[in-house]
Motif scaffolding. Structure first.
Motif, PDB file in Angstrom:
ATOM      1  N   ALA A 165       0.885  -1.270  -0.175  1.00  0.00           N
ATOM      2  CA  ALA A 165       0.198   0.105   0.111  1.00  0.00           C
ATOM      3  C   ALA A 165       0.854   1.469  -0.012  1.00  0.00           C
ATOM      4  O   ALA A 165       0.584   2.150  -0.604  1.00  0.00           O
ATOM      5  CB  ALA A 165      -0.962  -0.002   1.279  1.00  0.00           C
ATOM      6  N   ARG A 166       1.963   1.166   0.843  1.00  0.00           N
ATOM      7  CA  ARG A 166       2.722   2.176   1.036  1.00  0.00           C
ATOM      8  C   ARG A 166       3.726   2.392  -0.482  1.00  0.00           C
ATOM      9  O   ARG A 166       3.773   3.623  -1.072  1.00  0.00           O
ATOM     10  CB  ARG A 166       3.914   2.131   2.100  1.00  0.00           C
ATOM     11  CG  ARG A 166       4.145   3.343   2.700  1.00  0.00           C
ATOM     12  CD  ARG A 166       4.890   3.253   4.010  1.00  0.00           C
ATOM     13  NE  ARG A 166       6.188   3.855   3.634  1.00  0.00           N
ATOM     14  CZ  ARG A 166       7.175   3.860   4.334  1.00  0.00           C
ATOM     15  NH1 ARG A 166       6.873   3.144   5.599  1.00  0.00           N
ATOM     16  NH2 ARG A 166       8.212   4.389   4.271  1.00  0.00           N
ATOM     17  N   ARG A 167       3.973   1.630  -1.106  1.00  0.00           N
ATOM     18  CA  ARG A 167       4.824   1.592  -2.333  1.00  0.00           C
ATOM     19  C   ARG A 167       4.014   1.968  -3.658  1.00  0.00           C
ATOM     20  O   ARG A 167       4.375   2.818  -4.115  1.00  0.00           O
ATOM     21  CB  ARG A 167       5.213   0.104  -2.659  1.00  0.00           C
ATOM     22  CG  ARG A 167       6.413   0.080  -3.641  1.00  0.00           C
ATOM     23  CD  ARG A 167       6.867  -1.363  -3.765  1.00  0.00           C
ATOM     24  NE  ARG A 167       6.203  -2.043  -4.718  1.00  0.00           N
ATOM     25  CZ  ARG A 167       6.243  -2.150  -5.892  1.00  0.00           C
ATOM     26  NH1 ARG A 167       7.706  -1.942  -6.280  1.00  0.00           N
ATOM     27  NH2 ARG A 167       5.567  -2.988  -6.836  1.00  0.00           N
ATOM     28  N   LEU A 168       2.723   1.667  -3.645  1.00  0.00           N
ATOM     29  CA  LEU A 168       1.820   2.086  -4.614  1.00  0.00           C
ATOM     30  C   LEU A 168       1.020   3.343  -4.313  1.00  0.00           C
ATOM     31  O   LEU A 168       0.104   3.986  -4.883  1.00  0.00           O
ATOM     32  CB  LEU A 168       0.799   0.854  -4.821  1.00  0.00           C
ATOM     33  CG  LEU A 168       1.373  -0.519  -5.248  1.00  0.00           C
ATOM     34  CD1 LEU A 168       0.379  -1.625  -5.599  1.00  0.00           C
ATOM     35  CD2 LEU A 168       2.077  -0.241  -6.784  1.00  0.00           C
ATOM     36  N   LYS A 169       1.147   3.696  -3.142  1.00  0.00           N
ATOM     37  CA  LYS A 169       0.603   4.898  -2.290  1.00  0.00           C
ATOM     38  C   LYS A 169      -0.938   4.840  -2.455  1.00  0.00           C
ATOM     39  O   LYS A 169      -1.683   5.586  -2.925  1.00  0.00           O
ATOM     40  CB  LYS A 169       0.965   6.283  -3.209  1.00  0.00           C
ATOM     41  CG  LYS A 169       2.408   6.537  -3.025  1.00  0.00           C
ATOM     42  CD  LYS A 169       2.986   7.972  -3.489  1.00  0.00           C
ATOM     43  CE  LYS A 169       4.096   8.243  -3.419  1.00  0.00           C
ATOM     44  NZ  LYS A 169       5.033   7.340  -4.259  1.00  0.00           N
ATOM     45  N   LEU A 170      -1.529   3.815  -2.104  1.00  0.00           N
ATOM     46  CA  LEU A 170      -2.958   3.590  -2.007  1.00  0.00           C
ATOM     47  C   LEU A 170      -3.080   3.261  -0.523  1.00  0.00           C
ATOM     48  O   LEU A 170      -2.571   2.758   0.245  1.00  0.00           O
ATOM     49  CB  LEU A 170      -3.171   2.190  -2.650  1.00  0.00           C
ATOM     50  CG  LEU A 170      -3.026   2.059  -4.286  1.00  0.00           C
ATOM     51  CD1 LEU A 170      -3.172   0.607  -4.689  1.00  0.00           C
ATOM     52  CD2 LEU A 170      -4.132   2.978  -4.737  1.00  0.00           C
ATOM     53  N   PRO A 171      -4.662   3.452  -0.283  1.00  0.00           N
ATOM     54  CA  PRO A 171      -5.077   3.553   1.241  1.00  0.00           C
ATOM     55  C   PRO A 171      -5.159   1.926   1.322  1.00  0.00           C
ATOM     56  O   PRO A 171      -5.336   1.034   0.291  1.00  0.00           O
ATOM     57  CB  PRO A 171      -6.430   4.075   1.030  1.00  0.00           C
ATOM     58  CG  PRO A 171      -6.538   4.826  -0.067  1.00  0.00           C
ATOM     59  CD  PRO A 171      -5.351   4.280  -1.087  1.00  0.00           C
ATOM     60  N   VAL A 172      -4.918   1.257   2.384  1.00  0.00           N
ATOM     61  CA  VAL A 172      -4.674  -0.155   2.871  1.00  0.00           C
ATOM     62  C   VAL A 172      -6.283  -0.864   2.224  1.00  0.00           C
ATOM     63  O   VAL A 172      -6.259  -1.752   1.756  1.00  0.00           O
ATOM     64  CB  VAL A 172      -4.684  -0.314   4.158  1.00  0.00           C
ATOM     65  CG1 VAL A 172      -4.807  -1.597   4.471  1.00  0.00           C
ATOM     66  CG2 VAL A 172      -3.352   0.150   4.641  1.00  0.00           C
ATOM     67  N   GLY A 173      -7.368  -0.237   2.343  1.00  0.00           N
ATOM     68  CA  GLY A 173      -8.655  -0.339   2.068  1.00  0.00           C
ATOM     69  C   GLY A 173      -8.805  -0.828   0.572  1.00  0.00           C
ATOM     70  O   GLY A 173      -9.312  -1.876   0.345  1.00  0.00           O
ATOM     71  N   THR A 174      -8.225   0.017  -0.061  1.00  0.00           N
ATOM     72  CA  THR A 174      -8.249   0.011  -1.537  1.00  0.00           C
ATOM     73  C   THR A 174      -7.333  -1.228  -1.890  1.00  0.00           C
ATOM     74  O   THR A 174      -8.012  -2.025  -2.873  1.00  0.00           O
ATOM     75  CB  THR A 174      -7.694   1.272  -2.277  1.00  0.00           C
ATOM     76  OG1 THR A 174      -8.287   2.375  -1.558  1.00  0.00           O
ATOM     77  CG2 THR A 174      -8.276   1.541  -3.653  1.00  0.00           C
TER      78      THR A 174
END
Lengths: 468, 686, 325
Positions: A176-185
């Motif tokens: 999630a951090r690497r892709l800069k996405l919210p964990v939920g997504t």
């Protein structure tokens, strides 16, 4: 130092191979067109699941390739003496399995020996199944066995599940951090399988393996999970030790084949003429000798050599290792012909292509044409051959050991396990666990290798483009 | 008239769900009985997919997403598969492009035809074979009875395609779909096969759907034309109206991109100097369509052609145009009818080519013979005379076109010149220096080659920059540290973006790859470039770009070209001199104007005649060649051409003719020409 | 055609010579008769005299290539090479190390080998083709996908497992067929059934998968589309057109092993106690009887080369493109 590292020949080669593979991976990562087919492989759930299993096998095999000899406790400080027994890091990790030896056969998870003996009971000698020395020794009564097994299985599985949850949480956080996405997504995408790698399969597979491993570990601390063999050794231990043998045969043999197959195959196809005639002659001669017989002849010769030169090997392990290496060499020498033929045909085709003609029109030297134009364009065939051959070689080991020209009888291998136990099925009740374990381990490795090879072939072979 | 075939809003997709490519997008047209409807388009425009959709023979993963197809009022798409099989072959039959691949290689031709007869006419046994024989006969296969027992590989290309047609006719179809039926054939054979198709259509009153990329074929065969582009039909109309005034910018540019010299049409006015013939070799630049043909399934908003259209306005990029009707034509263009009238082709004053007194390349008596090995110890029992005594010369800055049909040895000449094939005999003098095996590197710096297939001529595993550097490294051209700059210069010279050097060939389209191949040849600054069919694998619109590039490079660098081709239109555009090859020998040679406008050798005449034209030349007798080119393994005695020659007599059958000079620098090897008496026979130099 | 076959036959001779020299080098040069004797006699009883005695008994006491003590042609004939290696060219295999005539053994053991190998070959070919055609007919459906997965699973199982499991379940547990043994005539059928069944099972995974790729490759070709455009049904397309083309590589691939069927299968024969050449070879390897191994190597190579020639002939027979050009 309390130990002396021992580097067997196959150890050295295995780690050299590992270094080579890592270098190749580094090289491939930097070239987009080389990476592209691997990305396709990485998107296939079946291939990646198989790769995970192969990875587990490989780690076991590598741990089992770090050898050392322990220092004898009673040796003097100035002049250390070391045990003649060669151990590996893997042995140290599972020392419990190695040392808890029973008298003879016992079934999986049994607490009693397979064979009846006279035991003293209340001062009277009766024929009965004696309790095992280690397996289930912590139990007071035989009746507790089922409950204990169930408890240990569940506890192990739960530990495995917990470990995989932790791992998964780590993965989620990292991704999630690497892709800069919210964990939920990210989680939602993971559930839908719309990430561009088979994350669901990998996570599921990982959890399954961890749970299985956990349960095994829990059980193994109190029982012989897969029983014991004729001399009372833990079958699980033997099966695990055999992994290294299988891997060595599957990989080192190809290492021997490659230079021969690539060199001779390309040279024959590229130069044609008398070079081609000579090379074709050599491989027709080699090919015409029945493989098993050629291997048998060569192994017998090696055996004679080893037996007549015992002074060259300081430990039994070194002797067995040389025989294993010789087997790889021999199998390599007899099995390069198929790939060489394939590469010869491909080079014949490539040499007429316009880009080779264009290079010749510039007066580019033959060596350079081969290295820049021919070899890079047949490399995918080499790769496919390597992964496809692996499983065949693992299976061949078992057959050769049965014939008596396989690995050293003192070496742990699935072939030796099968060979040693195949007559025991005739017993009443049948002793099936040693065979079963060998076949199951072999099957797991070979199936994983085959599925992975399928994925690689589909991604690399342009003729199969898009077809399953 | 009720149409035989009616297609409405046909949409075909390949792939599943989100990844599906729309290869045919809303195509509607109709074909009447006895009519030929031509679907014209470049590769990847969806014309073949349209045909396969009609037959419901889409490749795995393809599906018809929308639309209807009616054959004789019957909804073909709604039929269950069982009934559809009766329509295939029975209602509509199809012939394919490559007859060698389209026929089963291990089943006899007769059996393959009988199979269809059994299925659709219920014939069997003797009756069926007799019917098959009759069919082969009707498509002009000589000795039909014997051919029934032949395997496809035993037939020549033309006969194979005839057998294919016979097979298609076996079910007595009402509609014949011909998918590029002559693209794989030589031009003289193409003319024969097209004659057969025309004849059959009138005789059997079949409807015909002709799928082609060749405007000439359309002009000679079609009644109505539909132009496809990127999965859509852009324009439709009667043949005459369409050729008189194409309405869509794309259609117009297709015309303009064709090298027309040989194909006079109303689109081309006589050039300024009053000569109606133009000046071959010094002709004007071709109008090109910028950019590339879109790949199947590329999603383009608005009009599909807008990105390449010089007339495009904002609306074009936004809104897909509807059909507009102009007289007999329909066109999908926002600017329909508003485009400026077709102007004469922009004529630029041709740069005067340098006329060097000395020939750059002088080839004398070049022979390439391949031994035929046979028998028990593989001794050679004879030779294939692939190239037999060829003499050529090319001056600096000039183009010599080597013309001939496949198998005539023209490519072998090119490769032998570069010593990619070792010549058997003959001398090669390049820039005043005699070339032998020893000083081959001199040769390699001065002469380079551009190959036919842009896909096999670039190593897929090498970066473009490395490809360009290879020749410089091997021949030591320039200082090593300056070579990188040279690469950038080369890329600019052939019109490729600066960052192309870092990419791999697969990132480029066919036309761009051919540019890379040209840059590779130029990297060692040669004076002579041998171009082996450099445009035959390219679409018309891209071909024009490459031809222009070659011409510009010739003007700016003073290059000499040996241009090997079978395409006479291209020759006409580019060449100063023409040499015509037949079975390893040059049969006619001379200035391009003379050879193409006033060919003397019967073979050259037939070749020029066989090119399908947009307007049939008035008043000229059409010479059609019979039969096939014989095998170079066993060439006929005397004049090689005599078995196919309409003027052949006893002398031709026995003596190979000498050169007959028929004009300044123009000669032919023909007894018939010599006998016409206007010219003095001279002894050939050898 | 005749010249072609003759040339192939002549080409076979240098290959056989190569095989012969290679085996000679392996068995007599790298590994001297002294080593053999030592191995046979066992480490404990080795004395120089015992070795010499053993060598004389088995005819290994002569020089390798050139007998300088002899005169005339005997210089060459009275050598190990001539008597033990070159003699094989006329199928003179000599005696095994335990004193039996090898040629005789080979003749009597070929029959039982064939009794197993031939049905395995024929039934296996048929089963593989059938399975492959089924998968191809249902291509791109789940049936095909799972068929391929089944193939991969089947080919991942060791051939030893098929044998051992077959013997254990079918013969021992369910008592359907005898575990092992062999008999001639119709009575022998019950002995043959199990090994044949097991061998066919062991081969079906890789075989069917391979044939499937061959058929799939054919089905992608243009002539198949032509056949469909004619209005032929899918089954007819498959049987009349695809099968006919696909059979060319399959048949020629199969023909090469045809002569080798005489050699039998090492593992199967040894497990099922079939008195064929396969079990003979295994016994020889295990008893380290070099004379027999040498003979089998030569015989195997010879049969393989015969197979290669048959392949060429069958190829030109099956493919008109080769036959007529």
């Amino acid at each position: 130092m309390s130990f002396m590292p021992v580097i067997l020949w196959t150890d050295a080669l295995i780690f050299a191979l590992l270094a080579g593979v890592l270098a190749l991976i580094w090289f491939i990562r930097r070239h987009d067109h080389l990476r592209a087919p691997w990305v396709v492989v990485a998107q296939r759930p079946m291939a990646m699941g198989a790769a995970l299993v192969l990875g587990a096998f490989a780690v076991t095999g590598l741990l089992d390739s770090l050898h050392y000899r322990e220092r004898l406790p009673d040796s003097q400080a100035g002049k250390p003496q070391y045990s003649v027994e060669v151990m590996s890091v893997f042995d140290a990790l599972v020392s419990g399995l190695r040392t808890r030896q029973e008298k003879t056969y016992s079934g999986p998870l049994a607490i009693q020996l397979y064979a009846m003996e006279f035991v003293e009971r209340n001062g009277v000698a009766v024929r009965d199944y004696p309790r095992l020395q280690y397996g289930g020794a912590h139990l007071q009564h035989a009746e507790e066995r089922r409950a204990d097994i169930a408890r240990r299985t569940l506890a192990g599985a739960a530990q495995g599940a917990l470990a995989s949850l932790l791992l998964f949480a780590g993965l989620v956080a990292w991704q999630a951090r690497r892709l800069k996405l919210p964990v939920g997504t990210w989680l939602a995408r993971w559930r839908q399988g719309s990430l561009n790698w088979p994350a669901r399969t990998l996570v599921g597979m990982m959890a399954l393996m961890l749970m299985l491993g956990g349960a095994m570990a829990q059980l193994a601390s109190g029982y012989h999970v897969l029983g014991t063999d004729k001399v009372g050794q833990d079958v699980l231990y033997i099966s695990l030790k055999s992994i290294r043998t299988g891997l060595v045969i599957g990989t080192l043999t190809t290492l021997v084949t490659l230079p021969l197959a690539i060199g001779l195959g390309i040279v024959a196809g590229y130069f044609r003429g008398w070079v081609d005639d000579v090379i074709q002659y050599i491989y027709t001669v080699l090919n015409s000798i029945p493989g098993v017989l050629l291997i048998a002849a060569a192994v017998l010769i090696v055996q004679v050599y080893i037996e007549s030169n015992p002074e060259r090997f300081d430990t039994a392990a070194a002797r067995a290792d040389i025989r294993l290496l010789a087997l790889c060499l021999i199998m390599g020498m007899t099995s390069w012909t198929g790939l060489a033929r394939l590469l010869r045909g491909e080079s014949l085709k490539l040499r007429t292509l316009d880009y080779v003609e264009a290079a010749r029109a510039f007066g580019v030297s033959n060596a350079r044409i081969i290295s820049r134009h021919i070899f890079p364009n047949v490399f995918h065939l080499v790769l496919i051959a390597v992964v496809m051959d692996f499983s065949g070689l693992v299976l061949a080991e078992a057959v050769l050991s049965y014939v008596g020209v396989g690995v050293d009888p003192s070496m742990y291998s699935w072939g030796n396990m099968i060979n040693g136990a195949r007559l025991e099925l005739a017993r009443e009740p049948a002793v099936w666990w040693q065979l079963g374990a060998a076949f199951a381990f072999m099957f797991a490795l070979v199936l994983a290798a085959n599925l992975f090879a399928d994925g690689v072939r589909d991604a690399f072979d342009p003729r199969l483009g898009g077809r399953r | 008239m009720k149409p035989l075939l009616r297609v409405e809003g046909l949409v075909t997709e390949i792939g599943h769900d989100a990844a599906a490519l729309r290869v045919v997008d809303g195509v509607s047209f109709h074909v009447a009985a006895g009519e030929t409807y031509a679907l014209l388009g470049e590769s990847g425009c969806g014309k073949s997919m349209t045909a396969l959709s009609l037959m419901r023979l889409l490749p795995d993963g393809g599906r018809i997403a929308a639309g209807t197809v009616h054959l004789d009022g019957q909804d073909v798409l709604a039929l269950p598969e069982r009934d559809m099989r009766r329509v295939r072959g029975g209602g509509m039959a199809m012939i394919f492009q490559e007859p060698m691949l389209a026929l089963n290689p291990v089943v006899k031709v007769g059996h393959q035809i009988v199979e269809a007869l059994v299925l659709h006419q219920g014939l069997s046994g003797r009756v069926a074979s007799e019917a098959a024989c009759g069919l082969l006969d009707s498509v002009g296969v000589p000795d039909a009875l014997r051919r029934l027992d032949s395997y496809p590989f035993e037939l020549s290309g033309g006969l194979r395609q005839r057998a294919m047609i016979a097979m298609a006719l076996a079910g007595q179809p009402r509609l014949l779909i011909a998918d590029e039926p002559t693209t794989a054939l030589d031009v003289t054979i193409q003319a024969q096969v097209l004659d057969v198709l025309r004849h059959l259509r009138t005789e059997r009153r079949m409807g015909m759907l002709l799928i082609t990329h060749d405007l000439g074929v359309v002009a000679e065969n079609a009644d109505r034309v539909g132009v496809m582009y990127a999965g859509e039909l852009l324009e439709e109309g009667a043949r005459d109206a369409f050729f008189a005034a194409p309405q869509h910018p794309y259609s117009r540019m297709l015309f303009a991109a064709l090298p027309h010299g040989l194909l006079p049409s109303r689109a081309q006015e006589p050039v300024a100097d009053g000569s109606p013939l133009g000046r071959p070799g010094d002709g004007a630049r071709l109008t090109t369509i910028p950019g590339q043909v879109p790949k199947p399934g590329d999603r383009i908003r608005g009009c599909r052609f807008a990105p390449r259209c010089p007339f495009a306005i904002a609306r074009c990029r936004d809104q897909s145009p509807d059909w507009q009707v102009i007289n007999d034509q329909r066109v999908r263009c926002h600017l329909a009818g508003m485009l400026p009238p077709l102007n004469a082709r922009g004529v630029t004053t041709p740069a005067h080519s340098i006329q060097a007194a000395q020939a750059l390349l002088q080839v004398d008596g070049l022979k390439v013979h391949f031994p035929i090995r046979r028998g028990f110890i593989q001794r050679s029992v004879g030779y294939v005379r692939a190239v037999d005594d060829v003499t050529l010369s090319i001056q600096q800055g000039r183009t010599l076109a080597l013309v001939g049909e496949s198998g005539c040895g023209k490519t072998t000449v090119g490769k032998a010149l570069l010593r990619l094939i070792e010549p058997t005999a003959g001398s090669i003098v390049l820039g005043g220096e005699s070339i032998t095996a020893r000083n081959a590197s001199t040769l390699r710096r001065q002469a380079q080659m551009v190959f036919q297939d842009p896909f096999s001529s670039l190593n897929p595993r090498m970066r473009v920059a490395d490809i360009l550097l290879e020749g410089m490294d091997a021949l030591g051209v320039g200082a090593a540290n300056q070579r990188r700059d040279a690469v950038a210069l080369l890329l600019r010279q052939v019109g490729l973006p600066d960052d192309a050097g870092g990419r791999y060939p697969h990132a480029f389209s066919g036309g761009q790859r051919q540019r890379i191949a040209i840059a590779r040849a130029l990297a060692v600054s040669p004076r002579l470039v041998i171009c082996d069919e450099p445009t035959s694998a390219l679409d018309v619109s891209v071909q024009a770009q490459i031809l222009n590039l070659l011409k510009d490079l010739q003007d700016s660098l003073g290059l000499a070209y040996l241009f090997i081709t079978h395409n006479l239109a291209v020759v006409d555009y580019l060449a100063h001199e023409v040499a015509v090859m037949y079975l390893g020998r040059i049969v006619e040679q001379g200035p391009a104007t003379a050879v193409l406008r006033a060919p003397r050798h019967p073979y050259t005449q037939a070749l020029v005649n066989a090119v399908p034209r947009i307007e049939p030349p008035a008043g000229q007798r059409i010479v059609r060649l019979a039969g096939d080119q014989p095998s170079p393994l066993n060439p006929p005695n005397g004049c090689h051409f005599h078995p196919r020659c309409p003027h052949a007599n006893e002398t031709c059958r026995q003596i190979y003719p000498d050169q007959t000079v028929v004009g300044s620098g123009h000669w032919a090897r023909c007894h018939w020409v010599a006998a016409q008496g206007q010219a003095l026979p001279v002894r050939s130099p050898n | 055609m005749f010249a072609y076959i003759l040339r192939r036959l002549l080409y076979a001779i240098p290959i056989l010579i190569g095989v012969n020299l290679l085996t000679f080098a392996l068995f007599f040069v790298v590994n001297t008769p002294d080593d053999m004797a030592r191995l046979q006699l066992g480490v404990k009883h080795v004395t120089p005299e015992a070795i010499e005695r053993w060598k004389t008994e088995h005819g290994y006491d002569k020089p390798l290539l050139l007998n300088v003590e002899a005169t005339g042609s005997a210089q060459f004939t009275d050598t190990i090479f001539f008597q033990h290696s070159a003699a094989m060219f006329v199928f003179e295999f000599g005696k095994s190390d335990d004193g039996r005539d090898i040629g005789n053994e080979i003749r009597t053991r070929m029959g039982p080998s064939l009794a197993i190998a031939l049905p395995v070959f024929a039934i296996g070919l048929l089963a593989n083709i059938t399975f492959a055609l089924l998968m191809v007919f249902f291509r791109a459906t789940y049936l095909d996908l799972w068929g391929v997965v089944l193939c991969v699973v089947l080919m991942s199982i060791s051939s030893l497992f098929y044998i051992i499991a077959g013997q254990y379940f079918i013969a021992k547990l369910w008592n359907l067929l005898p575990i092992s043994g062999f008999a001639g005539g119709i009575d022998g059928l019950r002995f043959v059934l199990l090994p044949v069944l097991v061998s066919v099972m062991a081969g079906i995974g890789s075989g069917a998968r391979w044939y499937r790729t061959i058929f799939l490759e054919e089905i992608g070709k243009d002539y198949v589309r032509t056949a469909r455009a004619k209005g032929l049904s899918e089954i007819r397309v498959l049987f009349r057109h695809v099968l006919k083309n696909g059979m060319i590589p399959i048949l020629t691939g199969a023909v090469v092993v045809l002569p080798l069927l005489f050699m039998g299968s090492l593992i199967t024969e040894s497990f099922f106690g079939i008195p064929g050449l396969g079990s003979y070879t295994i016994d020889a390897i295990q008893a380290q009887d070099f004379a027999v191994v040498r003979a089998m190597v030569f015989l195997g190579s010879f049969l393989y080369i015969v197979g290669l020639i048959l392949t060429d002939i069958s190829y030109s027979w099956a493919d008109p493109r080769v036959r007529l050009q």
